[in-house]
Every structure is written in structure tokens, then in C-alpha cells.
Design a protein around this motif. Structure first.
Motif: not given
Ligand SMILES: [Mn+2]
Ligand SMILES: [Mn+2]
Ligand SMILES: [Mn+2]
Ligand SMILES: [Mn+2]
Ligand SMILES: [Mn+2]
Ligand SMILES: [Mn+2]
Ligand SMILES: [Mn+2]
Ligand SMILES: [Mn+2]
Ligand SMILES: [Mn+2]
Ligand SMILES: [Mn+2]
Ligand SMILES: [Mn+2]
Ligand SMILES: [Mn+2]
Lengths: 311, 311, 311, 311, 311, 311
Positions: C65-87
């Protein structure tokens, strides 16, 4: 360090040099030189060994006397800290290797015997090339890794391959090379060691054989022709040397390595290095300390050689 | 870790898992599982082992190859990191134990062999109960403490008693249990070990006997029936494993423990754990490192067993 | 993180991801992605930022939660950790930059907004090239260094020059770029910033102006067209972020930077990064913590933008 | 510590004392005393041992039981932590030595046997003078340094000379003194040891002889007359005891020293000390831990002596 | 600490107590007491605050004089370190809370004003219950978290809820409670604060208002009836207090908190605590230091109150 | 450091000197000198500042350019690191002070302006005596402590009294001395400051006044006659400078001190020092870093003075 009258300069004072040796601008006119090689672009995991020379310079109270070998190498040798290899780049591994090779060619031409502080182990490739190309030398290589791997991620200059490069550059004689302390998960990268006739003593074999048998093997392998000593501090168990980039559980103790090195006294050592000290991971500074001690032990071998037979 | 073509994923990259194994949502369909048990409500002194699984996941470069046992366990086994035991509470020790037991019952039913990372040693009680209740197993227990104490400060679930609980729950056969490395001031809490016929080898006895004799004792005690391996990292001398809650001076070395574990290859290991890694006290990360290596050694034993006789 | 019923998964448990977001194999189908870029071959001094993504993943308890901006970005967005750039390489800086560019081109094509964790600041060059080449974006760049230097030691890819590269690659609009927190000894390397019309606010000017005036300047500079946020943690005073490679005395406080970032809410952020976290130098883990918080703040801006105007 | 009913006070709770012993205002009426000597003006390199007593008091969970010697010394002896030697100055080394001597004279007069925690090793000079002047005692001295150097930088009170001072003050019998673990670069400062007939066992000799032979030598040297035990923690290899001012590579292990000390059980120990713990350099607290254990081992010898023959 | 003649006992010497106060076996007969509460079973993330009292005792050189308030509280008050709350269990949170309540009931009955050192913040629940049940007090609560959450993972005794418990136990008057420094992701757990009329000042509001306006709010809220001061060190920005279990970026500075506390001088403080010091995470010992200073500031308020109006 | 062509020597390479200045054997012929004074026998609590000069030499990347004052002092001045004050003893505080005085008398005679790195603050007494005896100078003294205490534990040479000694030695003009940042428990030791007319600005007054008003006071007090700058790093809040022996909560920020020092540009600074850096307590190396920056700021003032009016 102790002076003739028994007094000692402040161990924590002054401008720090390797083994508290005097400074010189270059190798010319010296019998031996201490050199820093602050380059770690060849590491495969934790980096930071570029700070190794600085950490060894900062270490207090190692040497000057070696009571087991009864020598004061910084007094018995014309030796100086000649600073670091000058690099044109801190971004390009191959260019750094070229700079190292050039610098050690100059050292070879000067006649001085170098004892170097890395930097990652990849530096030993161009060091040997600069010192011995065309006249392959023997080697006592103490390490958790055999470092004879080939091209890897589009480079042959990484720290997993300097001893392969040295052989291919006709700078290292594999049959006069012994690799001591090998362990960990990379065994199948070391085929080149076996194929070319290096003697490999794994950590678990070391524990079985005992230090005396290993020393005899080392003496037998290097014989009495010129040889180089390369010590990767990850040869030590991480309890003794946590500050390194690719530590491996189950390593050697400093007592064992000191016994090994001291057992080489009198043989014709033509150079040496201590590499892979990464002070960021060295919360106790034990790694810098044991690494500095090993620089002192190797330089002591140079001094003993001089005393016994001249350089 | 190394791939068949010799290349290696970035050791410091990606989403970290135990031994860099693949992830799976549960044990079903797997031959072996790696599990985290981040619970330390059973400690009696320094806490923090709840961060043990995270520290082991973060460790780079342990495995995949075991050159002494010649196995690549994460390749030879259908194995995955199945995450952590789900807990209903982070405040209630007994409830956590119930959750652990439930989860390991599920693992047992799946047929997978678990290698677990603690958490404090109290977790071994419900693990054994979940895995073996009614069919007591043997155990190679390596630890500074026998952990067979009784009720203590109104609880039987603390980390000083899991092996008593396991016997009382008919999950552990004391006569097929050997406890290795015992030392420190708590000796008179371990009467249960002697009364039930466990074999106890103290640290000072270990030093006297040597690792081969201890290994022979372990082989004799566990025989050729299924047995569990439980390694408390405080078995190691604090120089090797400072990051733990109840360290004891004068412990074992990793070389000794590696020799012990490797000597069990071929025997029917039915599970194992490495516990009591408290990374807050692990300034050098040596404890997480040696603990991870031991997870790899235990999983290697599972792989060797599969290769030799099937699981 | 908190679940709808107010319970929270164990902050120290499970397989760690960026902001405890779910995992996904790639950006396709997502609104936003969290990406690690564990590459630090571009540093000029202390290295180790290759461990930055791992350190941020390990950080507990930032968000959701971000109480100043009143948002829960990981819930409000379709977002994921997609790992690292492959080198393809861990030795060749230019090749790494090519790999980064390729990966971010793919992200751009997917339509997902990336928030990235470095790695050293050189990664922002190929990130911007991949995301914005041909359609230069604005930028709020918070840093102790303007990073608009040219060729240096035979490379243009070092961490002192990504914003010059981005302009030259037609990915960054210098007149819509503001650089905040600049200080230290490299001022005369930043001519490109002035020559191309970037707005530069030095640390001592920041202290004079106060955070509100700086925020107004930032809003004025970026306007209401798409812009990128790049935060080098050396912008913070070393007291707040010691774990970085080129720290500079006299920096910003997290309160100031939070006020700045939150003041950008509603503007069309098209990506962001937090770079130069070197955990080896982060004895307290404060740097990983504040860096993770800033990733959360930037992702919150993406969520606010979506809520207010769609992405 | 454990109470008769098996319960244990919180190891991390309460006002900390040496070995968790009770407090007393002075030695009078006690059989043994634990004393802090927080003075380090005699060091020649890294200082900080003035914090040694505080670090040992803070250590949890050492003792009360010694299962090898089967004794609970804090229960079997009338013993207390009597606090620290009172000093008139924290600036004047000679004045501090006078204060120490005065305090130990009082202890001697009380009849209590002191086990002390330094402070640097120079404290052993005035301790022995206070305890034994005129009636020289034997000594088992475990250290990396023989500490028999003379005047140095205008002072005879430094930590490199207490055993010379003790002999010159007729408090120490050199022929009943054995020095164990000696190594490093200061060998030629130790002529006084050889000249006066002390038995010196270097670290490399220790490794050759093994602990049993060294123990026999110690028993032979001290005989069955009263003797003192002085343990400088730099005797240990730095892997075990990094927190000290003049560490030396290649030292003893705690297992070896424990075997040595326990082998002295039954002999007439008249006091002992553990010195040179510098917690600033003790990132893992291993040094404070092993030092505290050694205080426990020495006090255990006092308890065994009492049990066997009275004090 | 300073003595009347200007000399000072060794700050690093002797048996350490809270603020170097004298010791006493209990509160009876004293005006004020210093108490340790080494219990951290209520934490939700990083544990270790059980070592908080020991860390504060070990801190040197805080007090005795407070030059802003012109008081020497340990001299002006009959005050002692009475040791730690005795616990029957180190495994059962509810039992610990009962033990705390019992002990503070005894303190209340003695008439002494307690200033306590945690331990985790859950201890403030039973402290207030013991001190004030039935006669609710006001409170200045400085923290990153409002700690008014309800039942959580089957317990109401965790460190996220003591101020809710205190209100429900009729020990705390919410309308006379001000919570200062609140931030982070848990905002929606604090409904109870708003519902019951507590005054909540978030960190970003603090930055806007300035310390003087906050102080006026605090004075207005608590009025001139008895009030308690509870300081969670996570109120500070992690740069100032990294050693705590649930740090939050963007916190207060010690200068701000000192100004706040000193502004309460003369008001009828009836107790206070400083909690959540976890020394394992306190690499610089800054957290123990600032926590100890705050204990001194709170005790100074007790002394000023006595001087102005009697206790 | 940057060279004219924009390239930079390796910040982590080579033999380290103060501010990477060239070396010289003595002050003769130079305009300014950088000097180490590795002596800490005058401390009253945590020692270790003897390692301060070494820590500052090891610091990378401070200077050479000062963009606020637009100067490159190591290029604009004939300046060198002339090493450390030579000491006859590391045990005798008074003898060390005599050695310092002698050395600075030589510097004064050479005409070079010294900027020194301590060592504890007691060194400023003999420095001022050597530089200014008989011709008292003004002083901007930034510190948590006024350091005007008298005889203490039988010595007047401790680090709590150098500014008293300087006045009594006719080297310091108290009416032209301003002391900034004073706080903590030792206030009643500073009567001499008030009695002799020094201007004292406490930390809480600093916060009230703001940096501009303090700067104006400093300019007014020192006037335009020669003055010295003495910066004790404990002036900073411990968050910024934990590595010091007598830290005090509630201190200054580097931004504030930089603004102060830069505000003195153009005034006739005749020397300066930065003292009390104790790297053993500096887990993040922030203290060495900020201390080195302050050496650079002071040397920049010397360069500006030269540019504006000659030296
Ligand atoms: Mn190698
Ligand atoms: Mn290696
Ligand atoms: Mn155990
Ligand atoms: Mn154990
Ligand atoms: Mn940057
Ligand atoms: Mn930067
Ligand atoms: Mn000694
Ligand atoms: Mn010694
Ligand atoms: Mn709280
Ligand atoms: Mn809190
Ligand atoms: Mn001072
Ligand atoms: Mn000061």
C-alpha cells in the motif's frame, strides 16, 4: 617494521605500501618487485578484487622477518613496491590483459622477480605470458579451481582459464604444474589440466595425503627448473578467507599452505602472485591479512633462493 | 549453474531458489523436494533463523555438480524448490509445529524425499512426525547439542528437544540414531539420549577418534534401513558458522562433515535438513554458504541412492 | 504483503521477488513489469551493483500500500517480476548493452511499463534506447552525477554517460530532462547537459530552493508528455544509502525524494529505474531498503496514472 | 545459566557479569574472583582491548557446566565478578600498571584465585607482580608472541614485555614457564625467553608435535608447584579470533587449546587471564565467545583443583 | 559518568547498567526505575529486540547531564536499574504479557515511575495495563506505525496492536493520545486510531508542519493530566536507527524527536519506554546509541517534573 | 583524480595518499601540506583514531574539483602529502604532543599551510602551539564538544582540552574563536569557553538559527585576521559519522557543515584539521568519506585564498 635497533615504524602510520617496502617508479635496477594489479573484469561471480592491492597495502604488521626460513626479504633483496600496472581502460578485459602483459615484459627485461597482488586470477595469464612466453615455466598453483577452462561467454580472458591460456601461449609447462586444493562444482571444466598432464590434488585428497606428501609431490613436479607460484585465496577454507569472489567450502588452512610454501625454499622461484582478495566480503580483514602473509612467504622464498644460489 | 553446454546462468541473477532448483507448487509428482521452514519461535537464545531459507536461496554457486560423489543431483532427480511451509501464525510455536507436521505428511504421501532448510531445530520434531510417525527411522544427527531435553519453560516444542519428541512420537528409532559433535554446557539435559540407546559422540571424542572411525560408527548405527540426516550448523566450530543462535566453541570443520556425509553415499536416506542458520550473525555469509553446501551434499546422497538402487 | 482479509504473507518467507509481485516469464500481456538488470561492468569505482536486483528482491515489507498516493500498485496493475535481462556475457560491456536494448524493445512492443532495478547506471542508456528510440521522452533524473560524459577510457558505455547516449540515440529529449541532486568533483564532465538544454539542480541549490520549488521545476520541465524516472541511489546522502559505488557527501534525504516523486503523481510516466545499489557496501541494508521503497513509489505513479487516465 | 531444576535464566537478559557469576564488591571472603582489566595503553598496533571485559560480560551461554572436566565452577567455588580494576588514569600506562599491581596485591592477600579478562597483555606484568612477587610461579603462556621484549619506545610497560618484567620482578620462574603458539615476525625480540630458560613451542612446532606432546611438555615444565595460565587470544588463528590487536596467521585452534587446558586439570593453578580481546575487530563476536569459553575452562581448573586437593 | 569533582568513571568499564544507574533488586522505595523487557515474540518481521536491553546497558557515555533541560536525572531522582522483567517462558507470548503486567503492577504499587527498554512494542500493552488499568492515561506515541491493529494470525498480543489493547483494557485514553511519525504500508490497519479519536500525525505531515507545530499538538492532546511516552525507534529514519525489526523509509531525525521530547518538560509524565532496538541489525550501534539517549531524555522529563512540582 | 584530458587515474589503484596528492618528504618549498597524525592516546572512550589517516588515504574519489568554490586545490596549490608526524613513542601522550609541536613548528617555518588528519582531537593543542604560539589565531571549531576542559585524570593533554591549552599557550585567541555543534552531557566542563569569551553555538541553537545565521556569526567572530579550522567529526550526527570515539546524538549534517565551510571562502585560513575518525566503528566507511570531503573543503579554502589574495 622492525629496524636494526629493534624499534619499529608505526604499523598503522605513513603512506602504506606492499609489505611496507620502499617505493620505486619501476622495476629497473631491482632484484624483486611488488606489484598491484587492481583489475577484476574477469570474475564470474562476486566482484571487488580490484580493491585487493589497496587492502594488502593497508594491512599492518606482516613481516619483515620470517623466522621459519630465517630471512628478512625486504632487507636482503633490492625490492620495492612499484605501484600498480597502468591500465588504459577499466571496462575492457582484453585491453587490460594486454596492458598487464606489456608491463610484465618490462619487468622480465629488467631482471627483477615480481610478486604480484591481484585482482582476479585472470591476471596470471598475461603475467605468465609477459614473463615466460617461449620459455615455459613450472608452477605451484594453489586454488579451489584449476582455472583451465576454455572460451566462456565469448571470452577466453575470464578468471577460470589463465592456466590454459598460459599453456597455449607457451608460457607454462603443464607437466611441471601442480594444482592443489581443487574442489567445488566446476570439475568438468578442468579437462585441459588432465589432458595436458598437470598434477591435480583435490581438497579431499589433500586431507587424505597430509601436507608432507603433497609437498613431496610439488617438489617432484616442479623439479629444479624455474617455477612460478600462484595462490588464489579461495584455496583457503572460507573461514580463513571469506573475502573472495568464488569461495568454496572445505578448503585448506593457512598452516597447511605455509608448510607447503616454506617447503619450496631453495627452489628457483621466478615469480609469484596472490589473487582474488575482495575486501568488500572480508568483514574481519582476515583475507587481506592471510593474503599479505602469503606475499611475505613468497618473497621470502625469493630471498632464500638468492642467499643459497644467487638469483 | 552449469548447463550441458558448459555455460552457466548468472549466479547472482534471477529469482533465487534453493540450490537454483526449478520451482514447483507442491511435492506431488516429484522425487525430491527442497523446502524452507522459516520459523524460529523455538530458540532459547539468539533468534533470526527464520531468515535461514532466504539466506540459503540467496547463496550463489553451490552445486550443481558433486565431483566426489560424481552426481548432479538437481539434474538426476525430479526435484524442485516448493517454497516454504505455510504457517497460520508467526506467534504460536505449537501451531507452527502442527502446520509443519501437516505439510510433511503431505510430502510423505507424495512420495518425494524432502531436504529442508530451517528455521530452528525444533522443526525437525514435526518433520519427523509427519514423515515417519509409526515407522521410526534411523538418524545421523550432527549438532553441538543432543536436543533430547524435555519440557522446558512450559513447552516441549523448543529447539532443545526435537529428538526426544520424535522418539516419543514413534518417528525415530533411538538405537539407530547417532549424535555427532556434542559439546557445551548442556550435557545433563541429554539423559534421554543415553537412556534410549542413542550413540553420542562428543566433539572431543570426534577429535580423538578421527573422521573415519566416526563414519564407521555412523554406518554401523544406521545400518541399511531408511534414515534421516539432521544437520544443525552449530555442529561446526563458530569460525566456520558464526551465524547461528547457540554457537559452541570447539566444533567440527566442514571438511570433517563433508567426509562424514559423503561416506553415507548409497545408504537409504529418506530425508534431511540443515537448520539454525541465523544470517543476522553471519557477517561473512560463511554460515549460509556452508549450510547451502550441506544441502547440496544431502541431496547428492539422495541422487546417489537413486542411481544405485532407485528411490 | 497484505491480503484482502488483512493477513499478510510472511515478509521473510518464500521465494523472493521484486516488491513481492507474482512472477511471469515475460512482459507480454502485462500492464507493468518489474525487471532486474544485474550488470555492473560500466562502473568506474566500487563495483558490486550486479547484486542489486538480488538485494531488492530480498528486502522485506515494502508496499503493497502507498498511503500518500492511496494506491496498491501490485494489486491495481497487471504487474509481475519477469526476472532479469538475459545476458550473453558477463565480461563485455557493449554486448551487455545490446542485450539490454533488445530486451527493452520487447517490453516496449508488449506495451508494458517497466520499472527496473540495476545494475549500474549505464543500463539506462540501452533501456531508453530500447523503449524510446525515435520518440524521445522526458526524464526526471535524480542523481549525484549528471551522467552526460562522453567517451572515457575507450568506451562510451560506462555509467558516467547514459544520458548523453540517450540523447544521441534520439531516445531522450534534453529540454524535457531535469537532473536533480548533482554534486561532487565531476562537474566539468557535464557540459553536454548544459549544451543540450537540460535543467540541472545541484545538491546545494536543492537545499536553497526547498523541495517544493524543485518539484515545480520538475513538473514544468517534463510537462505532460511521457517521461521516464531514473533514480541513482547515490543521489541520497551516503548516510541513507552507503551501499553504492560512487557515493558523494552532501546528498538528498529520502523524505525529499519521496516528496518529489509523489509530486509527479498523475503525470504520464512511461518507465523508471532505481540503480547503483551495491549491497557489499550496505552494512545496514538501508540502501536496498530505500531503493526498494523507491521502486514502490515509481510503480505507484504508474498505478495512479492508470487510475486517473488509463495507461 | 542452568539452575538445579534444569531451568535457565535468560542468556540475553539481566545485568551481565563475567560467566554470569554473582557480583561482589571485592575479593575478600571468596575462593575465586573474576576481574575485568579494561586497559589497552600498552598495545603496539590496533587498540580497543579496553572493551574486552565488557564484551566478555555480554557473551551469552558459556558455562556453567564443563562436561569434559565434570565441574560447575561457578557453583563449586565461592566466586564472584568483582568488577574492574579501578584506574586513576586512562592516559598513563605506568600509573595504570601501578593500579593493577595494587589491586592484585589485595586479591592475593584475600586468598582468592583471580581469573582476569584484559585489556592488553601488558596487564599480566603487574598482575604477576601483585600476586607472586618474591615467590616466582610457573606459567603456561599461550600466545603468538613470547612477550619478553625489553624497553621499547621509551617504555618497559608495553604488551610485548610482561613476561620479562615478571621474571625481573621475581614473580615468574622462567624455567617453569612454557610459551606455546609463538610465530610471526618478532622472533628476535624473544631472546630473553631463551636466555632465561623458558620452553618455547612455535606454532609450526605445535603442528608437528601434536597437542598431546605439547601437553606433556607443559606438564613437565610447570611440574606440581603453583602456576599461572596466561592466554593471549592471538594464539588462535585469526579465523577463530579476529578481534585482537596483533593477529598472526597460522595459529592454534580452539580444540587444541581446550585439550591443552583440560590436560592441566588437577595441577595447582594459582590464577589466570585471557587478554587482547578487541571487539571492534570482532565482526562475528567469535573472539569474545572463544575468550569467554577459555575463562570458563580456566575457572574449571580452579574448581577441579579444589575438588581434588583443596585450594 | 561524571562525578561531582568532574572526574568520570570509565565509560567502557565495570558491570554495565541502564544509563549507568545504580542497581536495585526492585522498585520499592525508589522514585523512578529503569527496567529491561527482553521479549520479542510479538514481532512480525525481523526479530532480535530481545537483545535491546543488553545493547542499551552496553552503550557508553549517555548522560548523566542534560544541558538543554539542565538536569542530572540519575542524581536528582532516587532511581536504579532494577534488571529485567522475570519471564516464565521464552516461547509463549501471552504468558510473557501476563508476566509483564504483573511486574508493572508491582512497580505501580511501589510508586516508582518506570522508564523501560524493550523488547518489541507489544510490551507496551501489558505495561500500560499494569500501570494504568482503570485509570486511563494520555500518551505521546512516536512510531512509524500506529500499532492499533486487531487480532492477527490468531493473536492479539503482537507488536502491531498494543495501543488498541491498552484502550480496550481501559488503560489508555485515545482522545489524549497522539501518534507521531506514522508511515509505510500498513495504514489501513490503523482504523481503530481514527475511530477512537487519537490524533495521528504522519511522517509527511510532520515534514510539512515542522516540529514546533507538532509539539503544540502534542501538548494540546495530552493536556496536563498524567501521560505516558512510548518511543518505537522505527520512528526514526533508518539512517539513524537501522537496528530495528520493521524499519520504514522517510522517518524522523533525532534532532526532531529531541525537540519534541524536551518540549514536554514540566508535564506530568508517569512512565515511558523505548522499544524495538534490534542490535543484530545495528552495524554501527547508532540505534542503541540513539535509543539510550532517548531513555535519558525521558528520564530527564521525570526529573524536571519532580523539580517543578514533585512527583 | 581527473587529469586535464578528462581521464582519471584509478580511484582504487596505486599507493594511496591524502586527497591523492603527490608525496613529498617534508613541507619545505610547498604552499600547503597534507599531514597525518596517527595518535589517539588522548581519547576518553572508544579508541582507534590512530587509524584515521590511513582510512582517509584509502578513501577514493574525493576531489580534485570543488565545483561550488570553482577550484582544484591540489592543482592550484603546491601541495603534497608529507606523510605522518614522526613519533618517538606510541605509549606516552605528553611525548607525542611534544613531537607534534616540533613537527608543526617546522611546518610553520617552511611557510606551508597544513591541513591535518587525526588522530584524536588532543593533537590540535600542539598543532596550534607549533603553528601560532605567541601570535594567537582565530578559530572555527566544529565539534560536539567544546574541548576546553582542564586537568583530567592527572593529565592536561587529553582530547577534551586542546582549545584550553591553545589559549593558555598563547596560540589561540578565544574572542576570535567560535565553537559550533556543541551538545551532550559534558556542558559543565566548558566553563573556560564562556569565561574567555568564545562564542558557543549548541546543536539545538544551530537548528533554531539555521546555517546562514551561524555562518554570519562565524564570519563576525573570526574577522579577517588569520584563523584555523578544526573539525571534529563527532560534530556530525552519528548517522553521518558513526566512526568516532565519543559520538553524540542530534548533530549536524554534512550539507550544513559544507555550507558553513564554503561560506568562509576568501578568509585568511592558516591551517586546519579533521580529527577523531575511528574506522573500526565505521561499518559503512561513511565517516572516512565525509572526513576526506572536509579535508578537501578546507584545502579548497586555502586555494581560494591564494587565488584571491595570495597566501
Ligand atoms: Mn583461481
Ligand atoms: Mn579459485
Ligand atoms: Mn540442534
Ligand atoms: Mn545445536
Ligand atoms: Mn548515475
Ligand atoms: Mn551517480
Ligand atoms: Mn601477548
Ligand atoms: Mn600476542
Ligand atoms: Mn511500534
Ligand atoms: Mn513501529
Ligand atoms: Mn573534539
Ligand atoms: Mn568531539
Amino acid at each position: 617494521q622492525f629496524r636494526p635497533d629493534g624499534s619499529r615504524t608505526l604499523p598503522y602510520g605513513g603512506i602504506p605500501t606492499l609489505l611496507d617496502a620502499p617505493q620505486a617508479p619501476g622495476p629497473e635496477g631491482l632484484e624483486a618487485v611488488l606489484v598491484g594489479v587492481p583489475m577484476d573484469l574477469g570474475v564470474t561471480n562476486r566482484n571487488g578484487a580490484r580493491f585487493g592491492p589497496r587492502a594488502v597495502r593497508a594491512q599492518e604488521r606482516v613481516g619483515p622477518y620470517n623466522h621459519v626460513l630465517d630471512t628478512v626479504p625486504t632487507a636482503e633483496l633490492d625490492v620495492a613496491d612499484i605501484g600498480d600496472v597502468p591500465f588504459r581502460s577499466r571496462f575492457d578485459l582484453a585491453m587490460c590483459h594486454a596492458d598487464i602483459e606489456t608491463f610484465y615484459r618490462r619487468i622480465r627485461d629488467s631482471g627483477a622477480i615480481p610478486v604480484s597482488v591481484g585482482g582476479d586470477h585472470s591476471i596470471t595469464g598475461p603475467i605468465l605470458k609477459g614473463l615466460a612466453e617461449g620459455a615455459p615455466v613450472g608452477c605451484v598453483h594453489i586454488d579451489a579451481h584449476a582455472d583451465t577452462s576454455g572460451n566462456y561467454e565469448h571470452s577466453k580472458f575470464h578468471h577460470g582459464g589463465p592456466f590454459r591460456q598460459a599453456v597455449l601461449n607457451n608460457a607454462l609447462d603443464p607437466e611441471r604444474t601442480i594444482q592443489i586444493g581443487i574442489r567445488g562444482s566446476a570439475e568438468y571444466l578442468w579437462e585441459f589440466s588432465y589432458d595436458t598432464g598437470m598434477t591435480v590434488i583435490h581438497a579431499e585428497e589433500f586431507a587424505e595425503m597430509g601436507v608432507k606428501a603433497v609437498l613431496e609431490a610439488a617438489q617432484r613436479v616442479v623439479g629444479d627448473a624455474p617455477f612460478y607460484i600462484s595462490l588464489d585465496v579461495d584455496a583457503f577454507d572460507p573461514a580463513y578467507a571469506p573475502g573472495t569472489g568464488t569461495p568454496e567450502v572445505g578448503g585448506l588452512t593457512p598452516r597447511e599452505v605455509q608448510a607447503l610454501l616454506r617447503g619450496l625454499a631453495g627452489l628457483p622461484v621466478m615469480g609469484g602472485d596472490v589473487v582474488e582478495i575482495a575486501p568488500q566480503y572480508d568483514a574481519t580483514s582476515n583475507t587481506a591479512h592471510v593474503g599479505t602473509q602469503m606475499v611475505h612467504e613468497i618473497l621470502s622464498l625469493v630471498a632464500v633462493r638468492k642467499r643459497e644460489t644467487g638469483l
